[in-house]
Write a protein that holds these residues in place. Structure first.
Motif, mmCIF file in Angstrom:
data_model
loop_
_atom_site.group_PDB
_atom_site.id
_atom_site.type_symbol
_atom_site.label_atom_id
_atom_site.label_comp_id
_atom_site.label_asym_id
_atom_site.label_seq_id
_atom_site.Cartn_x
_atom_site.Cartn_y
_atom_site.Cartn_z
ATOM 1 N N MET A 1 -51.632 7.019 7.961
ATOM 2 C CA MET A 1 -52.901 6.482 8.467
ATOM 3 C C MET A 1 -53.764 6.039 7.282
ATOM 4 O O MET A 1 -53.847 6.752 6.280
ATOM 5 C CB MET A 1 -53.665 7.572 9.243
ATOM 6 N N GLY A 2 -54.390 4.888 7.416
ATOM 7 C CA GLY A 2 -55.285 4.424 6.356
ATOM 8 C C GLY A 2 -54.567 3.819 5.152
ATOM 9 O O GLY A 2 -55.196 3.548 4.140
ATOM 10 N N ARG B 1 -64.771 8.334 7.750
ATOM 11 C CA ARG B 1 -65.871 7.974 8.658
ATOM 12 C C ARG B 1 -65.392 7.435 9.999
ATOM 13 O O ARG B 1 -66.163 7.275 10.923
ATOM 14 C CB ARG B 1 -66.786 6.953 7.973
ATOM 15 N N ASN B 2 -64.096 7.184 10.108
ATOM 16 C CA ASN B 2 -63.558 6.616 11.342
ATOM 17 C C ASN B 2 -63.086 7.739 12.266
ATOM 18 O O ASN B 2 -62.262 8.553 11.872
ATOM 19 C CB ASN B 2 -62.393 5.691 10.954
ATOM 20 N N LYS B 3 -63.604 7.754 13.470
ATOM 21 C CA LYS B 3 -63.272 8.855 14.391
ATOM 22 C C LYS B 3 -62.168 8.460 15.375
ATOM 23 O O LYS B 3 -61.942 9.126 16.381
ATOM 24 C CB LYS B 3 -64.543 9.291 15.160
ATOM 25 N N ASP B 4 -61.475 7.346 15.078
ATOM 26 C CA ASP B 4 -60.466 6.854 16.017
ATOM 27 C C ASP B 4 -59.076 7.462 15.796
ATOM 28 O O ASP B 4 -58.121 7.057 16.448
ATOM 29 C CB ASP B 4 -60.329 5.320 15.905
ATOM 30 N N ARG B 5 -58.970 8.384 14.841
ATOM 31 C CA ARG B 5 -57.645 8.956 14.580
ATOM 32 C C ARG B 5 -57.653 10.438 14.953
ATOM 33 O O ARG B 5 -58.120 11.281 14.179
ATOM 34 C CB ARG B 5 -57.274 8.769 13.110
ATOM 35 N N PRO B 6 -57.109 10.738 16.136
ATOM 36 C CA PRO B 6 -57.208 12.109 16.652
ATOM 37 C C PRO B 6 -56.637 13.163 15.690
ATOM 38 O O PRO B 6 -57.167 14.271 15.607
ATOM 39 C CB PRO B 6 -56.419 12.086 17.964
ATOM 40 N N LEU B 7 -55.607 12.813 14.932
ATOM 41 C CA LEU B 7 -54.988 13.820 14.068
ATOM 42 C C LEU B 7 -55.848 14.159 12.847
ATOM 43 O O LEU B 7 -55.630 15.169 12.188
ATOM 44 C CB LEU B 7 -53.602 13.364 13.609
ATOM 45 N N LEU B 8 -56.822 13.281 12.552
ATOM 46 C CA LEU B 8 -57.680 13.545 11.386
ATOM 47 C C LEU B 8 -59.119 13.820 11.786
ATOM 48 O O LEU B 8 -59.989 13.997 10.931
ATOM 49 C CB LEU B 8 -57.641 12.349 10.414
ATOM 50 N N ASN B 9 -59.343 13.886 13.077
ATOM 51 C CA ASN B 9 -60.692 14.105 13.574
ATOM 52 C C ASN B 9 -60.980 15.612 13.604
ATOM 53 O O ASN B 9 -61.219 16.193 14.652
ATOM 54 C CB ASN B 9 -60.786 13.492 14.975
ATOM 55 N N LEU B 10 -60.923 16.216 12.423
ATOM 56 C CA LEU B 10 -61.016 17.674 12.295
ATOM 57 C C LEU B 10 -61.907 18.012 11.105
ATOM 58 O O LEU B 10 -62.009 17.216 10.175
ATOM 59 C CB LEU B 10 -59.640 18.279 11.978
ATOM 60 N N PRO B 11 -62.495 19.212 11.083
ATOM 61 C CA PRO B 11 -63.320 19.582 9.936
ATOM 62 C C PRO B 11 -62.515 19.665 8.625
ATOM 63 O O PRO B 11 -63.032 19.355 7.560
ATOM 64 C CB PRO B 11 -63.874 20.960 10.307
ATOM 65 N N ASN B 12 -61.237 20.054 8.712
ATOM 66 C CA ASN B 12 -60.436 20.177 7.477
ATOM 67 C C ASN B 12 -59.488 18.990 7.283
ATOM 68 O O ASN B 12 -58.333 19.153 6.891
ATOM 69 C CB ASN B 12 -59.629 21.490 7.500
ATOM 70 N N ALA B 13 -60.026 17.792 7.538
ATOM 71 C CA ALA B 13 -59.183 16.585 7.508
ATOM 72 C C ALA B 13 -58.481 16.388 6.155
ATOM 73 O O ALA B 13 -57.324 15.970 6.108
ATOM 74 C CB ALA B 13 -60.021 15.370 7.850
#
Ligand code: S3P
Length: 183
Positions: A17-18, A122-134
């Motif tokens: 991702m990214g 800053r992108n919240k469209d990736r469920p697997l990284l939408n975490l506090p410990n990304a």
């Protein structure tokens, strides 16, 4: 066997991702005039939902099943002169890795964890990284997936410090070589 006879003249972009797959895919599409499929976009259009909603409402396994079905369809329909930009987790399943290898010239866009974090934070469209410990999650997922990207790819590009135009130029040069000099 002559590899050019079995591998169609497509370019397939894989990577975390990214890592820039969609942007580089668009750049290649513009330069080559090949048609472009962005698999995440196709999945959202077909399912009529954002990927975050698919993960939330149906779960990751349903998303992965759908992703594989899309890849099978693309492989069936795509003959040549096509760019396919994939989702970062496409390599998780062994059957996908095989399909990717047979679909075209597979290019792995690689970037260090810190760069990935900067691009995705800053992108919240990736469920697997939408975490506090990304940031830690990126390292864990990358370590797990590296061997799979490696297995699926014909070429790895370290993208750090390169813009999408430079990356596309590197891909085009090596693809020309790949398709005329089978290995
Ligand atoms: C995923 C990557 C995403 C998208 C989904 C799962 C992954 O695509 O397919 O959120 O497992 O790495 P991008 O790589 O285009 O962000």
């Amino acid at each position: 066997m002559n590899q050019t006879e079995v591998i169609p003249k497509n370019i397939v972009l894989i990577g975390f991702m990214g890592s820039g797959k969609s942007t580089v895919g668009r750049e290649l599409h513009q330069r080559l005039g090949y048609s472009l499929t962005d698999m995440d976009q196709l999945i959202e259009e077909t399912m009529g939902k954002k990927i975050t909603e698919i993960f939330k409402e149906e779960g990751e396994t349903a998303f992965r099943d759908f992703e594989t079905l899309q890849l099978i369809e693309i492989a069936k329909q795509t003959e040549s002169r096509h760019i396919v930009s994939t989702g970062g987790g496409i390599v998780i399943r062994p059957e996908n890795r095989k399909l990717l290898r047979n679909l075209g010239y597979v290019v792995w866009l690689h970037a260090p964890g810190d760069v990935i974090y900067e691009r995705t934070a800053r992108n919240k469209d990736r469920p697997l990284l939408n975490l506090p410990n990304a940031r830690e999650r990126i390292d864990t997922l990358m370590a797990e997936r590296e061997p799979w990207y490696c297995e699926a790819a014909h070429l790895k590009i370290d993208t750090a410090g390169l813009d999408s135009k430079e990356i596309a130029t590197g891909i085009l040069e090596s693809a020309r070589y790949f398709f005329t000099h089978p290995i």
